[in-house]
Design an enzyme around this catalytic site. Structure first.
Site, PDB file in Angstrom:
ATOM      1  N   GLU A  37       2.611  15.401 -42.375  1.00 23.95           N
ATOM      2  CA  GLU A  37       3.460  16.409 -43.017  1.00 23.95           C
ATOM      3  C   GLU A  37       2.617  17.494 -43.683  1.00 23.95           C
ATOM      4  O   GLU A  37       1.626  17.200 -44.334  1.00 23.95           O
ATOM      5  CB  GLU A  37       4.337  15.721 -44.071  1.00 23.95           C
ATOM      6  CG  GLU A  37       5.319  16.646 -44.753  1.00 23.95           C
ATOM      7  CD  GLU A  37       6.155  15.923 -45.802  1.00 23.95           C
ATOM      8  OE1 GLU A  37       7.344  15.692 -45.556  1.00 23.95           O
ATOM      9  OE2 GLU A  37       5.607  15.580 -46.863  1.00 23.95           O
ATOM     10  N   THR A  54       4.908  18.764 -59.763  1.00 18.73           N
ATOM     11  CA  THR A  54       3.952  17.752 -60.241  1.00 18.73           C
ATOM     12  C   THR A  54       4.501  17.076 -61.494  1.00 18.73           C
ATOM     13  O   THR A  54       4.469  15.849 -61.632  1.00 18.73           O
ATOM     14  CB  THR A  54       2.594  18.433 -60.546  1.00 18.73           C
ATOM     15  OG1 THR A  54       2.198  19.133 -59.376  1.00 18.73           O
ATOM     16  CG2 THR A  54       1.527  17.441 -60.934  1.00 18.73           C
ATOM     17  N   VAL A 113      -3.426  10.520 -48.456  1.00 18.62           N
ATOM     18  CA  VAL A 113      -2.844   9.521 -47.562  1.00 18.62           C
ATOM     19  C   VAL A 113      -2.022   8.635 -48.486  1.00 18.62           C
ATOM     20  O   VAL A 113      -2.494   8.239 -49.562  1.00 18.62           O
ATOM     21  CB  VAL A 113      -3.947   8.711 -46.828  1.00 18.62           C
ATOM     22  CG1 VAL A 113      -3.316   7.587 -46.014  1.00 18.62           C
ATOM     23  CG2 VAL A 113      -4.771   9.617 -45.927  1.00 18.62           C
ATOM     24  N   LYS A 155       8.700   2.702 -49.563  1.00 17.62           N
ATOM     25  CA  LYS A 155       9.551   3.560 -48.725  1.00 17.62           C
ATOM     26  C   LYS A 155      10.137   2.789 -47.540  1.00 17.62           C
ATOM     27  O   LYS A 155      11.284   3.012 -47.156  1.00 17.62           O
ATOM     28  CB  LYS A 155       8.731   4.764 -48.243  1.00 17.62           C
ATOM     29  CG  LYS A 155       9.596   5.905 -47.750  1.00 17.62           C
ATOM     30  CD  LYS A 155       8.830   7.205 -47.702  1.00 17.62           C
ATOM     31  CE  LYS A 155       9.716   8.339 -47.225  1.00 17.62           C
ATOM     32  NZ  LYS A 155       9.081   9.629 -47.313  1.00 17.62           N
TER      33      LYS A 155
HETATM   34  P1  0O2 Z   1       4.586  11.124 -52.575  1.00 17.96           P
HETATM   35  O1  0O2 Z   1       3.808  10.538 -51.500  1.00 17.96           O
HETATM   36  O2  0O2 Z   1       4.260  10.547 -53.896  1.00 17.96           O
HETATM   37  O3  0O2 Z   1       4.572  12.624 -52.573  1.00 17.96           O
HETATM   38  P2  0O2 Z   1      14.400  12.333 -45.816  1.00 17.96           P
HETATM   39  O4  0O2 Z   1      14.163  13.481 -44.912  1.00 17.96           O
HETATM   40  O5  0O2 Z   1      15.187  12.657 -47.043  1.00 17.96           O
HETATM   41  O6  0O2 Z   1      14.853  11.136 -45.110  1.00 17.96           O
HETATM   42  P3  0O2 Z   1      11.757  11.954 -47.070  1.00 17.96           P
HETATM   43  O7  0O2 Z   1      10.727  11.339 -46.226  1.00 17.96           O
HETATM   44  O8  0O2 Z   1      11.926  11.405 -48.432  1.00 17.96           O
HETATM   45  O9  0O2 Z   1      13.037  11.815 -46.280  1.00 17.96           O
HETATM   46  O10 0O2 Z   1      11.443  13.461 -47.055  1.00 17.96           O
HETATM   47  P4  0O2 Z   1      11.432  14.684 -47.992  1.00 17.96           P
HETATM   48  O11 0O2 Z   1      12.435  14.559 -49.070  1.00 17.96           O
HETATM   49  O12 0O2 Z   1      11.478  15.855 -47.100  1.00 17.96           O
HETATM   50  O13 0O2 Z   1       9.961  14.660 -48.592  1.00 17.96           O
HETATM   51  C1  0O2 Z   1       9.470  13.712 -49.442  1.00 17.96           C
HETATM   52  C2  0O2 Z   1       8.331  14.310 -50.248  1.00 17.96           C
HETATM   53  O14 0O2 Z   1       8.674  15.627 -50.645  1.00 17.96           O
HETATM   54  C3  0O2 Z   1       8.150  13.565 -51.528  1.00 17.96           C
HETATM   55  O15 0O2 Z   1       7.223  12.548 -51.334  1.00 17.96           O
HETATM   56  C4  0O2 Z   1       7.634  14.607 -52.477  1.00 17.96           C
HETATM   57  O16 0O2 Z   1       6.247  14.830 -52.267  1.00 17.96           O
HETATM   58  C5  0O2 Z   1       8.404  15.828 -52.019  1.00 17.96           C
HETATM   59  N1  0O2 Z   1       9.702  15.958 -52.682  1.00 17.96           N
HETATM   60  C6  0O2 Z   1      10.909  15.926 -52.095  1.00 17.96           C
HETATM   61  N2  0O2 Z   1      11.889  16.109 -52.992  1.00 17.96           N
HETATM   62  C7  0O2 Z   1      11.285  16.277 -54.178  1.00 17.96           C
HETATM   63  C8  0O2 Z   1      11.780  16.497 -55.510  1.00 17.96           C
HETATM   64  O17 0O2 Z   1      12.972  16.592 -55.785  1.00 17.96           O
HETATM   65  N3  0O2 Z   1      10.829  16.600 -56.488  1.00 17.96           N
HETATM   66  C9  0O2 Z   1       9.506  16.501 -56.239  1.00 17.96           C
HETATM   67  N4  0O2 Z   1       8.659  16.612 -57.264  1.00 17.96           N
HETATM   68  N5  0O2 Z   1       9.029  16.277 -55.003  1.00 17.96           N
HETATM   69  C10 0O2 Z   1       9.899  16.173 -53.992  1.00 17.96           C
HETATM   70  P5  0O2 Z   1       7.404  11.124 -52.045  1.00 17.96           P
HETATM   71  O18 0O2 Z   1       8.072  10.199 -51.095  1.00 17.96           O
HETATM   72  O19 0O2 Z   1       8.058  11.280 -53.372  1.00 17.96           O
HETATM   73  O20 0O2 Z   1       6.008  10.593 -52.223  1.00 17.96           O
END
Ligand code: 0O2
Length: 273
Positions: free
Chosen positions: A142, A155, A49, A58
């Site tokens: 998600e 990671t 979560v 965010k």
């Molecule tokens: P956490 O919680 O630390 O994992 P968008 O659709 O672009 O408006 P959003 O919500 O950013 O919006 O969606 P996206 O890009 O589909 O998904 C976000 C999550 O996907 C990220 O969570 C990561 O877990 C993963 N992710 C997306 N792009 C990458 C990337 O380039 N590298 C890595 N390592 N992970 C990615 P958060 O927000 O980072 O947080």
């Protein structure tokens, strides 16, 4: 709504319940494949979560208000299904689409369109009902699906992003993009021998199950005082165990089970007298 009025514990409660339930459901799905002697497309499952800090960051970046987060921020709770092969992801997406306990609202396919970083994954935004003491609460969550190799890359990349924020040195960025390309090539290469690997894993699982069953039955036979039989079976078991002949082990396991049953039947007849 103001930040001071917002009750995070109360807000996050159904999300916490949802990740627990979803993770258990996918664990049971994986167990079902294994107990049917089939290859499981799920290698492992993780869940989280989002922390309040991360939600607030965010909200700030995307300009969401407190009233909007529940329906605009799709990843407040997330479950990650890690697969061995890319093909498993397609299979899982189809399987999830047929389930009656979750509804896919949106599919983000970062395989078809990888992120500029090199990130490849499929994200399913789902609607999921949680039964709480206040009644049914529908939340948005998600499901991320990625391969083992991509999970390793993501990671590392995620922690480097966290360390550098928006200031990651160009050279490091380029090396990460190059590493992601290596991951894509590895996933593709492994995909070409997927069937062979899946077969080998199925066989291995079956063999270890039979070995465990034999050890357990030999133990029972020993408790029944059949020392000579245990000696005889153990000698054969040591020979078959390291060979490729799983069938011999299966037959032997059945023979021991029959012997145990016979003993149990005789015992109950004697008790009747
Ligand atoms: P956490 O919680 O630390 O994992 P968008 O659709 O672009 O408006 P959003 O919500 O950013 O919006 O969606 P996206 O890009 O589909 O998904 C976000 C999550 O996907 C990220 O969570 C990561 O877990 C993963 N992710 C997306 N792009 C990458 C990337 O380039 N590298 C890595 N390592 N992970 C990615 P958060 O927000 O980072 O947080």
């Amino acid at each position: 709504m103001l930040q001071t009025e917002f009750d995070w514990d109360d807000f996050l409660m159904p999300y916490k319940q949802a990740v627990e339930e979803l993770s258990l459901k996918f664990t049971l799905l994986r167990d079902e494949y294994i107990s049917r002697g089939e290859y499981s497309p799920i290698h492992y499952i993780s869940k989280r979560v989002k922390s309040v800090n991360s939600i607030m960051e965010k909200m700030h970046t995307k300009g969401f208000s407190y009233d909007e987060i529940a329906y605009k921020m799709a990843d407040i709770c997330g479950v990650r299904l890690v697969t061995q092969f890319e093909e498993d992801i397609e299979l899982l997406v189809k399987l999830i689409a047929t389930r009656s306990d979750m509804k896919i609202l949106e599919t983000k396919d970062y395989f078809k369109s990888p992120k500029p970083s090199g990130y490849k994954s499929v994200h399913l935004i789902i609607e999921y009902d949680v039964n709480t003491i206040r009644g049914v609460e529908s939340i948005i969550g998600e499901i991320q699906l990625r391969t083992l190799a991509m999970d390793f890359w993501a990671t590392i990349e995620h922690s480097l992003n966290y360390k550098y924020k928006d200031d990651m040195p160009h050279e490091l960025k380029d090396r990460l993009v190059a590493a992601a390309e290596t991951v894509h090539a590895l996933d593709h290469e492994m995909g070409t021998i997927r069937d062979e690997i899946a077969d080998a894993q199925r066989l291995f699982t079956r063999k270890s199950e039979v070995i465990n069953a034999i050890i357990e039955s030999l133990n029972t036979l020993g408790k029944q005082g059949k020392k000579d039989a245990v000696k005889k079976y153990f000698k054969n078991f040591s020979e078959f165990k390291d060979s490729d002949n799983t069938l011999q082990l299966v037959l032997m396991s059945k023979e021991i089970e029959r012997e145990i049953e016979e003993y149990n039947e005789n015992e109950s007849k004697e008790k009747e007298y």
